[in-house]
Design an enzyme around this catalytic site. Structure first.
Site, PDB file in Angstrom:
ATOM      1  N   GLY A  79      50.461  42.019  43.840  1.00 26.85           N
ATOM      2  CA  GLY A  79      49.807  41.179  42.849  1.00 26.85           C
ATOM      3  C   GLY A  79      49.760  41.869  41.505  1.00 26.85           C
ATOM      4  N   SER A  80      48.693  41.619  40.750  1.00 26.39           N
ATOM      5  CA  SER A  80      48.564  42.176  39.413  1.00 26.39           C
ATOM      6  C   SER A  80      48.712  43.695  39.417  1.00 26.39           C
ATOM      7  CB  SER A  80      47.206  41.785  38.816  1.00 26.39           C
ATOM      8  OG  SER A  80      47.004  42.417  37.567  1.00 26.39           O
ATOM      9  N   GLN A 116      38.322  41.857  50.383  1.00 24.03           N
ATOM     10  CA  GLN A 116      37.880  41.171  51.590  1.00 24.03           C
ATOM     11  C   GLN A 116      38.915  41.173  52.710  1.00 24.03           C
ATOM     12  OE1 GLN A 116      38.327  39.772  48.589  1.00 24.03           O
ATOM     13  NE2 GLN A 116      39.124  37.684  48.710  1.00 24.03           N
ATOM     14  N   HIS A 121      40.213  50.880  44.224  1.00 25.53           N
ATOM     15  CA  HIS A 121      38.808  50.480  44.130  1.00 25.53           C
ATOM     16  C   HIS A 121      38.120  50.994  45.385  1.00 25.53           C
ATOM     17  CE1 HIS A 121      35.186  48.387  43.219  1.00 25.53           C
ATOM     18  NE2 HIS A 121      35.389  47.349  44.018  1.00 25.53           N
ATOM     19  N   GLY A 133      47.058  44.808  35.611  1.00 26.50           N
ATOM     20  CA  GLY A 133      48.375  45.291  36.002  1.00 26.50           C
ATOM     21  C   GLY A 133      49.464  45.054  34.975  1.00 26.50           C
ATOM     22  N   ASP A 171      31.604  49.675  38.671  1.00 25.20           N
ATOM     23  CA  ASP A 171      32.551  48.570  38.560  1.00 25.20           C
ATOM     24  C   ASP A 171      31.883  47.249  38.932  1.00 25.20           C
ATOM     25  OD1 ASP A 171      35.565  47.822  38.306  1.00 25.20           O
ATOM     26  OD2 ASP A 171      34.963  46.918  40.199  1.00 25.20           O
ATOM     27  N   GLU A 216      31.031  44.141  36.272  1.00 23.86           N
ATOM     28  CA  GLU A 216      31.544  42.791  36.521  1.00 23.86           C
ATOM     29  C   GLU A 216      30.420  41.767  36.566  1.00 23.86           C
ATOM     30  OE1 GLU A 216      35.327  44.168  39.345  1.00 23.86           O
ATOM     31  OE2 GLU A 216      33.471  43.426  40.235  1.00 23.86           O
ATOM     32  N   GLU A 224      32.310  27.546  18.940  1.00 22.49           N
ATOM     33  CA  GLU A 224      31.317  28.545  18.545  1.00 22.49           C
ATOM     34  C   GLU A 224      30.920  29.479  19.682  1.00 22.49           C
ATOM     35  OE1 GLU A 224      30.524  29.184  15.582  1.00 22.49           O
ATOM     36  OE2 GLU A 224      31.514  27.444  14.688  1.00 22.49           O
ATOM     37  N   SER A 276      30.216  38.832   8.730  1.00 23.22           N
ATOM     38  CA  SER A 276      29.406  38.591   7.524  1.00 23.22           C
ATOM     39  C   SER A 276      28.016  39.208   7.687  1.00 23.22           C
ATOM     40  CB  SER A 276      29.272  37.092   7.285  1.00 23.22           C
ATOM     41  OG  SER A 276      28.447  36.511   8.295  1.00 23.22           O
TER      42      SER A 276
END
Length: 334
Positions: free
Chosen positions: A26-27, A84, A108, A134, A191, A195, A227, A252
């Site tokens: 994956g990523s 998981q 992780h 990634g 982590d 998140e 906004e 500003s």
């Protein structure tokens, strides 16, 4: 003081002498596999038969096989499947292929820190984690740079686990930018906290509440979207480039005064007290237990909340507004 390592601190030969299995594409998986391969590492990618990623990995010139075959060949296994699914993959495939002298790597620390995976004592257990998505890890590597990363050791069976982790990180390009020493405990808990209270949970809840407040007061949903959500990227880019000081210098005086005087009324002592309660749930394992049980039950609450979020008015308005912005990047999410 934090300990940060760079290219000269790491010995690339430690990982180039290994047979590495990357489980997942994956990523993060694609970045790990390709960066390691381009650094001279013997890489194979482990994917289930029928995986949509199989053809993508082969198209990149990578050796692709089942997780069972990849683990049987490798003496360094990097686990890059979702949190998981890691325990089941470990129990069914990885564990039986681990031998003394092997190394088990993670990006992780969730499953190690919360005791879902307990490798045998003769195996090095190490974290080598890029602190970037990634696609950015891969792109910066190909450009000759790198993203910062983390290295941590849970078990040093060989006496050289940290050096091996640093070698892996060097092959990833992480030591070009800086490799921070940490622990599985610190990485996992910070982590999850980041998140939940800031990067994902805090930001999305704040955006949605702001949008709702304006719409309920009678303002156009499109104006509220601009906004409260669309312009957030401008602010985040300034924060990323130079912290709060650069952001406040660039906006500003009206915006800065509102920031300094009204911001603390939104994120106040009650908010911080709730942050501390959330951190406590992470530290004592309550969040991990909740997440594990939710997945064991088939994710009923998770799926319902995901569906509710996707059906919110801000998502419908946002889709319409973005459709009028042809300059937005429409690349497929990995």
């Amino acid at each position: 003081m934090a300990i940060i390592h760079y290219d000269d601190d790491a010995d690339l030969s430690l990982v180039t002498s290994r047979k590495v299995a990357i489980l997942g594409f994956g990523s993060q998986g694609h970045a790990h596999a390709l960066n390691l391969r381009d650094s001279g590492v013997d890489v194979r990618v482990g994917l289930r038969e029928g995986s949509a990623s199989w053809a993508k990995a082969e198209a990149e010139g990578l050796k692709v096989m089942t997780p069972e075959e990849a683990c049987a060949e490798a003496d360094l296994i990097m686990v890059l499947v979702p949190d998981q699914t890691q325990k089941a993959l470990y129990d069914e495939v990885i564990a039986k292929h681990l031998a003394d002298g092997d190394a088990l790597f993670f990006a992780h620390g969730f499953n190690i820190h919360f005791g879902q995976i307990d490798p045998p004592p003769g195996v090095d257990v190490v974290m080598a984690a890029p602190k970037a998505p990634g696609h950015l890890v891969r792109r910066t590597y190909t450009e000759g740079g790198g993203t910062p990363g983390l290295v941590a050791v849970h078990r040093d069976a060989s006496g050289k686990a940290k050096q091996l982790g640093m070698s892996y990180a060097k092959a990833m390009g992480l030591t070009r930018a800086g490799l921070l020493e940490t622990t599985f405990e610190e990485e996992t808990e910070t982590d999850l906290f980041g998140e939940q209270v800031v990067l994902c949970g805090g930001v999305t809840a704040l955006i949605q509440a702001g949008f709702e407040t304006l719409v309920e007061a009678g303002y156009q949903p499109e104006s509220a979207y601009f906004e409260c959500l669309h312009e957030l990227k401008l602010i985040v880019d300034l924060l990323y480039e130079g912290g709060m000081t650069k952001m406040r210098h660039s906006i500003s005086d009206t915006a800065e005064y509102g920031d300094l005087t009204r911001g603390p009324r939104i994120v106040n002592a009650d908010t911080k007290a709730e942050m501390k309660r959330i951190l406590g749930e992470i530290q004592d394992g309550r969040f991990a237990t909740e997440f594990i049980l939710e997945n064991q039950a088939g994710q009923p609450t998770f799926k319902a909340l995901r569906r509710k979020g996707s059906e919110h008015e801000i998502e419908q308005v946002g889709a319409e507004v973005r459709s009028m912005m042809p300059w937005l990047n429409r690349r497929e999410v990995v």
